[in-house]
Design an enzyme around this catalytic site. Sequence first.
Site, PDB file in Angstrom:
ATOM      1  N   CYS A 129       3.353  16.833  -6.910  1.00 34.52           N
ATOM      2  CA  CYS A 129       3.056  17.025  -8.325  1.00 34.52           C
ATOM      3  C   CYS A 129       4.295  17.550  -9.044  1.00 34.52           C
ATOM      4  O   CYS A 129       4.964  18.452  -8.542  1.00 34.52           O
ATOM      5  CB  CYS A 129       1.906  18.029  -8.451  1.00 34.52           C
TER       6      CYS A 129
ATOM      7  N   LYS B 265       0.846  -1.185   0.000  1.00 38.93           N
ATOM      8  CA  LYS B 265       0.000   0.000   0.000  1.00 38.93           C
ATOM      9  C   LYS B 265       0.886   1.240   0.000  1.00 38.93           C
ATOM     10  O   LYS B 265       1.800   1.336   0.810  1.00 38.93           O
ATOM     11  CB  LYS B 265      -0.875   0.015   1.251  1.00 38.93           C
TER      12      LYS B 265
ATOM     13  N   HIS C 224       0.696  15.520 -14.901  1.00 43.00           N
ATOM     14  CA  HIS C 224      -0.743  15.396 -15.192  1.00 43.00           C
ATOM     15  C   HIS C 224      -1.093  16.125 -16.498  1.00 43.00           C
ATOM     16  O   HIS C 224      -2.041  15.728 -17.170  1.00 43.00           O
ATOM     17  CB  HIS C 224      -1.578  15.941 -14.027  1.00 43.00           C
TER      18      HIS C 224
ATOM     19  N   CYS D  41      -2.672  12.162  -9.856  1.00 38.88           N
ATOM     20  CA  CYS D  41      -2.766  11.392 -11.099  1.00 38.88           C
ATOM     21  C   CYS D  41      -1.900  10.136 -11.070  1.00 38.88           C
ATOM     22  O   CYS D  41      -1.975   9.320 -11.969  1.00 38.88           O
ATOM     23  CB  CYS D  41      -2.377  12.256 -12.289  1.00 38.88           C
TER      24      CYS D  41
ATOM     25  N   CYS E 183       0.299  15.195  -5.867  1.00 39.29           N
ATOM     26  CA  CYS E 183      -0.148  14.487  -7.064  1.00 39.29           C
ATOM     27  C   CYS E 183      -1.393  13.649  -6.798  1.00 39.29           C
ATOM     28  O   CYS E 183      -1.484  12.941  -5.802  1.00 39.29           O
ATOM     29  CB  CYS E 183       0.983  13.575  -7.563  1.00 39.29           C
TER      30      CYS E 183
HETATM   31 FE1  FES Z   1       0.092  14.108 -10.763  1.00 34.90          FE
HETATM   32 FE2  FES Z   1       0.378  16.690 -11.106  1.00 34.90          FE
HETATM   33  S1  FES Z   1      -1.320  15.681 -10.307  1.00 34.90           S
HETATM   34  S2  FES Z   1       1.776  15.137 -11.577  1.00 34.90           S
END
Ligand code: FES
Length: 74
Positions: free
Chosen positions: A51, A23, A55, A42, A40
Amino acid sequence: RAFCPKGRCQGKVNPNIKKDVAKVVDSVDIEDITEKAAFCRCWRSKKFPYCDGSHGPMNKELGDNVGPIIVKHK
Ligand code: FES
C-alpha cells in the site's frame, strides 16, 4: 477519471498493474516483514503489492471505502 486510466476500469478490478502477465501473483517472505507491512487491496498502489496510500484519494473520488490489509508480528 484519474483512477481509471484510459478507460481500463470498465468491469475490471485491476486497471494497470502488470497488465503484461496473465495473472498477478506476488509472494512475500514473512521473515522479510520486520514489524508490519500494509498490502494493497485497491489495485492502485504504485508500490504494489504494498500500500502507498493511493486508496485514500481513490475512495474520495469514487465514494468507496477500501483499504489495505496489515500484516504484523505480535
Ligand atoms: Fe491500495 Fe492502499 S490499499 S494503495
